[in-house]
Design an enzyme around this catalytic site. Structure first.
Site, PDB file in Angstrom:
ATOM      1  N   ASP A 147      41.004  43.453  45.118  1.00 44.99           N
ATOM      2  CA  ASP A 147      39.471  44.194  45.233  1.00 44.99           C
ATOM      3  C   ASP A 147      38.622  43.019  46.630  1.00 44.99           C
ATOM      4  OD1 ASP A 147      38.755  45.050  41.904  1.00 44.99           O
ATOM      5  OD2 ASP A 147      40.272  42.778  41.944  1.00 44.99           O
ATOM      6  N   GLY A 159      49.496  39.457  38.772  1.00 42.21           N
ATOM      7  CA  GLY A 159      48.108  38.809  39.825  1.00 42.21           C
ATOM      8  C   GLY A 159      47.640  37.956  39.010  1.00 42.21           C
ATOM      9  N   HIS A 160      46.811  37.519  38.018  1.00 44.49           N
ATOM     10  CA  HIS A 160      46.508  36.937  37.720  1.00 44.49           C
ATOM     11  C   HIS A 160      46.955  35.320  38.173  1.00 44.49           C
ATOM     12  CE1 HIS A 160      43.963  40.062  35.660  1.00 44.49           C
ATOM     13  NE2 HIS A 160      43.329  39.600  36.189  1.00 44.49           N
ATOM     14  N   GLY A 185      41.869  37.759  43.863  1.00 46.17           N
ATOM     15  CA  GLY A 185      42.921  38.665  44.417  1.00 46.17           C
ATOM     16  C   GLY A 185      42.558  39.471  45.447  1.00 46.17           C
ATOM     17  N   MET A 238      38.964  38.870  34.081  1.00 45.61           N
ATOM     18  CA  MET A 238      37.844  39.654  32.852  1.00 45.61           C
ATOM     19  C   MET A 238      38.834  39.707  31.401  1.00 45.61           C
ATOM     20  SD  MET A 238      35.594  42.291  34.499  1.00 45.61           S
ATOM     21  CE  MET A 238      36.887  43.660  34.666  1.00 45.61           C
ATOM     22  N   GLN A 249      35.291  43.351  46.604  1.00 44.86           N
ATOM     23  CA  GLN A 249      34.060  41.901  45.904  1.00 44.86           C
ATOM     24  C   GLN A 249      34.439  40.611  46.809  1.00 44.86           C
ATOM     25  OE1 GLN A 249      34.604  41.685  41.652  1.00 44.86           O
ATOM     26  NE2 GLN A 249      37.030  40.408  42.494  1.00 44.86           N
ATOM     27  N   ALA A 284      42.631  40.090  30.026  1.00 45.88           N
ATOM     28  CA  ALA A 284      44.402  41.107  29.759  1.00 45.88           C
ATOM     29  C   ALA A 284      44.884  40.665  30.793  1.00 45.88           C
ATOM     30  CB  ALA A 284      42.991  42.346  30.377  1.00 45.88           C
TER      31      ALA A 284
HETATM   32  P1  AMP Z   1      39.856  40.874  36.757  1.00 42.06           P
HETATM   33  O1  AMP Z   1      40.867  40.206  35.857  1.00 42.06           O
HETATM   34  O2  AMP Z   1      40.443  42.140  36.709  1.00 42.06           O
HETATM   35  O3  AMP Z   1      37.878  41.121  36.930  1.00 42.06           O
HETATM   36  O4  AMP Z   1      40.445  40.473  38.287  1.00 42.06           O
HETATM   37  C1  AMP Z   1      40.047  38.974  38.774  1.00 42.06           C
HETATM   38  C2  AMP Z   1      40.905  38.110  39.659  1.00 42.06           C
HETATM   39  O5  AMP Z   1      42.145  38.246  39.074  1.00 42.06           O
HETATM   40  C3  AMP Z   1      39.961  38.784  40.834  1.00 42.06           C
HETATM   41  O6  AMP Z   1      39.794  38.201  41.522  1.00 42.06           O
HETATM   42  C4  AMP Z   1      41.284  40.193  41.285  1.00 42.06           C
HETATM   43  O7  AMP Z   1      40.993  40.098  42.429  1.00 42.06           O
HETATM   44  C5  AMP Z   1      42.264  39.912  40.619  1.00 42.06           C
HETATM   45  N1  AMP Z   1      43.574  40.381  40.634  1.00 42.06           N
HETATM   46  C6  AMP Z   1      43.519  41.419  39.986  1.00 42.06           C
HETATM   47  N2  AMP Z   1      44.919  42.503  40.249  1.00 42.06           N
HETATM   48  C7  AMP Z   1      45.499  41.696  40.415  1.00 42.06           C
HETATM   49  C8  AMP Z   1      46.668  41.788  42.072  1.00 42.06           C
HETATM   50  N3  AMP Z   1      47.723  43.106  41.436  1.00 42.06           N
HETATM   51  N4  AMP Z   1      47.433  41.023  42.218  1.00 42.06           N
HETATM   52  C9  AMP Z   1      46.677  39.631  42.876  1.00 42.06           C
HETATM   53  N5  AMP Z   1      45.299  39.414  42.295  1.00 42.06           N
HETATM   54  C10 AMP Z   1      44.718  40.525  41.313  1.00 42.06           C
END
Ligand code: AMP
Length: 280
Positions: free
Chosen positions: A150, A36-37, A147, A30, A153, A32
């Site tokens: 989640d 992690g991404h 990741g 999403m 998810q 930002a």
């Molecule tokens: P989001 O943009 O928050 O929807 O996350 C996109 C992807 O990045 C999802 O698969 C999350 O699980 C993963 N993600 C978010 N934060 C982390 C993190 N701290 N470590 C690893 N993967 C992450």
């Protein structure tokens, strides 16, 4: 790095890559973007010839009183990060592109969608499953990267991919944390300095439960109680859930086994944070 905005363009790009003999990896996000991404993009680059990163703040996974409107949108910085990590394509569709006027088709993973985050965020996993199904059908990737952050998810999406026989391999990457343990999250941007300190209770809980499990403690009641005690010392934090579940079914378990998911969610001020560990 190309930026694509339509499903037709993404599908054309993906088919072209695979016709040329490349495997295709997809990293749904999403935006930002943070480290992690970035770790997901690196994992995709390590095993796939071509990598697409999708950036889409998906309205259907937000509840009516949640943060859809104020969710951080940092597209230029996201493109720079994705490009630096070696992504080949950014897929950044409009809401109308993924949800055409009159859209009436949703993916509901029954049972699982009402557990953990799905219990406190009704409709959340329906929105997640629907948008990820759309992305997987559009990109037809060999592998999609998510990741462990989640973890619920992941359980919902594994079930969906198996049930719909989408044929994409789901790859789960470890949680990336700050030096002090806080799991990276786009929502950490919302935290004040004081809340940022309070938020460390989540990762403290994870470490405590991991330590007890490493010492041989298996009883859910004991592990959950240890976690509750840590939060009891943090009156500013409102716990949403503390659970020990089977990672595939998200059903609570009485005793941890290798692969059990210990997960917490809590409100720190107005921000809902999650963290978890897969017990070994
Ligand atoms: P989001 O943009 O928050 O929807 O996350 C996109 C992807 O990045 C999802 O698969 C999350 O699980 C993963 N993600 C978010 N934060 C982390 C993190 N701290 N470590 C690893 N993967 C992450």
């Amino acid at each position: 790095m190309q930026i694509l905005g339509t499903v037709a363009e993404l599908r054309r790009w993906s088919r072209k890559q695979r016709n040329a003999g490349h495997t295709v990896g997809l990293v749904p996000t999403m935006g930002a973007l943070h480290a992690g991404h970035a770790s997901l993009v690196r994992a995709a680059r390590a095993t796939c010839g071509k990598v697409a990163v999708s950036i889409f703040v998906n309205p259907t996974q937000f509840g009516p009183n949640e943060d859809y409107a104020k969710y951080p949108r940092t597209f230029a910085a996201d493109c720079a990060l994705a490009e630096a990590e070696g992504a080949h394509v950014i897929f950044a569709p409009s809401v109308e592109e993924l949800y055409p006027a009159g859209a009436a088709t949703f993916v509901d993973v029954e049972g699982l969608s009402g557990s953990l985050d799905g219990r406190s965020r009704p409709g959340h996993f329906r929105g997640v499953a629907t948008v990820v199904a759309k992305l997987l059908i559009a990109a037809e990737p060999d592998r999609a990267f998510f990741g462990q952050k989640d973890a619920a998810q992941v359980a919902v999406l594994r079930r969906m991919v198996a049930d719909l026989r989408l044929g994409t391999e789901i790859v789960v990457c470890p949680i990336v944390r700050e030096g002090d343990g806080l799991a990276l999250s786009s929502r950490n941007l919302y935290l004040s300095a004081a809340e940022r300190t309070q938020a460390l209770a989540l990762s403290r809980t994870i470490r405590q439960v991991e330590a007890l499990a490493a010492d041989g403690e298996r009883r859910a009641a004991v592990l959950l109680d240890a976690a509750r005690q840590i939060f009891a010392a943090e009156p500013e934090i409102r716990v949403d859930y503390i659970e020990l579940v089977d990672w595939a079914t998200l059903e609570p378990v009485e005793a941890a086994v290798p692969g059990s998911l210990f997960a917490v969610a809590a409100w720190v001020g107005a921000t809902r944070l999650i963290d978890n560990t897969i017990l070994s």
